[in-house]
Design a protein around this motif. Structure first.
Motif, mmCIF file in Angstrom:
data_model
loop_
_atom_site.group_PDB
_atom_site.id
_atom_site.type_symbol
_atom_site.label_atom_id
_atom_site.label_comp_id
_atom_site.label_asym_id
_atom_site.label_seq_id
_atom_site.Cartn_x
_atom_site.Cartn_y
_atom_site.Cartn_z
ATOM 1 N N GLY A 23 4.615 35.418 8.357
ATOM 2 C CA GLY A 23 3.930 35.468 7.077
ATOM 3 C C GLY A 23 3.895 36.824 6.412
ATOM 4 N N ALA A 24 4.754 37.761 6.829
ATOM 5 C CA ALA A 24 4.829 39.061 6.166
ATOM 6 C C ALA A 24 5.333 38.905 4.739
ATOM 7 C CB ALA A 24 5.739 40.002 6.944
ATOM 8 N N ASP A 25 4.963 39.860 3.888
ATOM 9 C CA ASP A 25 5.410 39.855 2.499
ATOM 10 C C ASP A 25 6.644 40.715 2.285
ATOM 11 O OD1 ASP A 25 3.194 38.327 1.197
ATOM 12 O OD2 ASP A 25 2.015 39.937 2.091
ATOM 13 N N ARG A 26 6.741 41.796 3.047
ATOM 14 C CA ARG A 26 7.917 42.643 2.907
ATOM 15 C C ARG A 26 8.107 43.435 4.191
ATOM 16 N NH1 ARG A 26 5.791 47.205 -1.508
ATOM 17 N NH2 ARG A 26 4.975 48.679 0.041
ATOM 18 N N LEU A 27 9.269 44.080 4.283
ATOM 19 C CA LEU A 27 9.655 44.850 5.462
ATOM 20 C C LEU A 27 9.750 46.336 5.116
ATOM 21 C CD1 LEU A 27 12.709 42.625 6.476
ATOM 22 C CD2 LEU A 27 10.365 42.411 7.361
ATOM 23 N N GLU A 28 9.412 47.187 6.083
ATOM 24 C CA GLU A 28 9.870 48.569 6.048
ATOM 25 C C GLU A 28 10.963 48.667 7.093
ATOM 26 O OE1 GLU A 28 7.706 52.762 5.969
ATOM 27 O OE2 GLU A 28 8.133 52.116 8.020
#
Length: 226
Positions: A23-28
């Motif tokens: 459920g993450a929104d974005r990645l680093e």
């Protein structure tokens, strides 16, 4: 996106897919966490883009400090071009000069190089000689998406009071809270009006182990509580 933003550090495709599943929104996207996160290869970014739709905020950093001489900047400009072509949605960078102030010349040069993509000023701000002055400098820079900050060089636990002060000063919308972030700190951060959270080691057993989607799912639920 509504609600809180959850960003997860990804080293590879497996991490990215698990972050999305949780459920993450974005990645680093970074390489070499032993050096606190360095520039990954374009091949890694392209491989993640092929398997995972989450936006990739990609680290631009050559070594484990916050300095950028002309040679470093030239290298990072070239890296940024290749990484954007590979699928980067934005970048993560930020520099301090020898006196510990924000290196505006270097930072603005890289902002121009990655434009029009958004960018995050990373935790260099926590290591500035004058943190308040660093915030004043950073918050006015163009295309700034977020500032990755723990409020302290030693982590969020020691930086809660500064994070509250920055939120009270109107910077809550650009704060990306991370660096020693623990579940116990999240309710306070939400109370301050901070709605963006960054996790890395908290969603894996160790840096040599992959992201665990179930741990990401727990953080997803945690950061949505008001």
């Amino acid at each position: 996106m509504t609600g809180s933003l959850l960003e997860v550090i990804a080293l590879n495709v497996r991490d990215a897919v698990a972050a999305e599943q949780g459920g993450a929104d974005r990645l680093e996207v970074v390489a070499d966490m032993a050096a606190d996160g360095l520039t990954p290869s374009p091949e890694t970014v392209a491989a993640i883009a092929a398997e995972c739709p989450l936006p990739q905020m990609v680290m631009l950093r050559c070594d484990a400090n916050f300095a950028a001489d002309p040679d470093v900047l030239d290298r990072l400009r070239r890296d940024a071009k290749a990484l954007a072509q590979a699928g980067a949605a934005g970048f993560v960078f930020g520099f301090l000069d020898g006196a510990g102030a924000v290196d505006l010349t270097a930072t603005e040069a890289l902002i121009h190089a990655v434009s029009p993509l958004p960018w995050t000023f990373h935790r260099a701000v926590d290591h500035a000689a004058d943190v308040q002055a660093a915030w004043r400098a950073v918050r006015l820079l163009p295309n700034l998406a977020t500032v990755l900050t723990s409020g302290s060089p030693t982590g969020v636990g020691a930086g809660l009071s500064l994070l509250k002060a920055r939120a009270d000063a109107g910077d809550g919308s650009i704060i990306l809270a991370g660096g020693g972030l623990k579940p116990a700190y999240v309710p306070s951060l939400l109370d301050y009006g901070i709605r963006a959270f960054h996790v890395g080691s908290a969603v894996r057993a160790s840096w040599s182990d992959p992201v665990e989607w179930r741990l990401v799912r727990q953080w997803r639920a945690l950061v949505e509580r008001d």
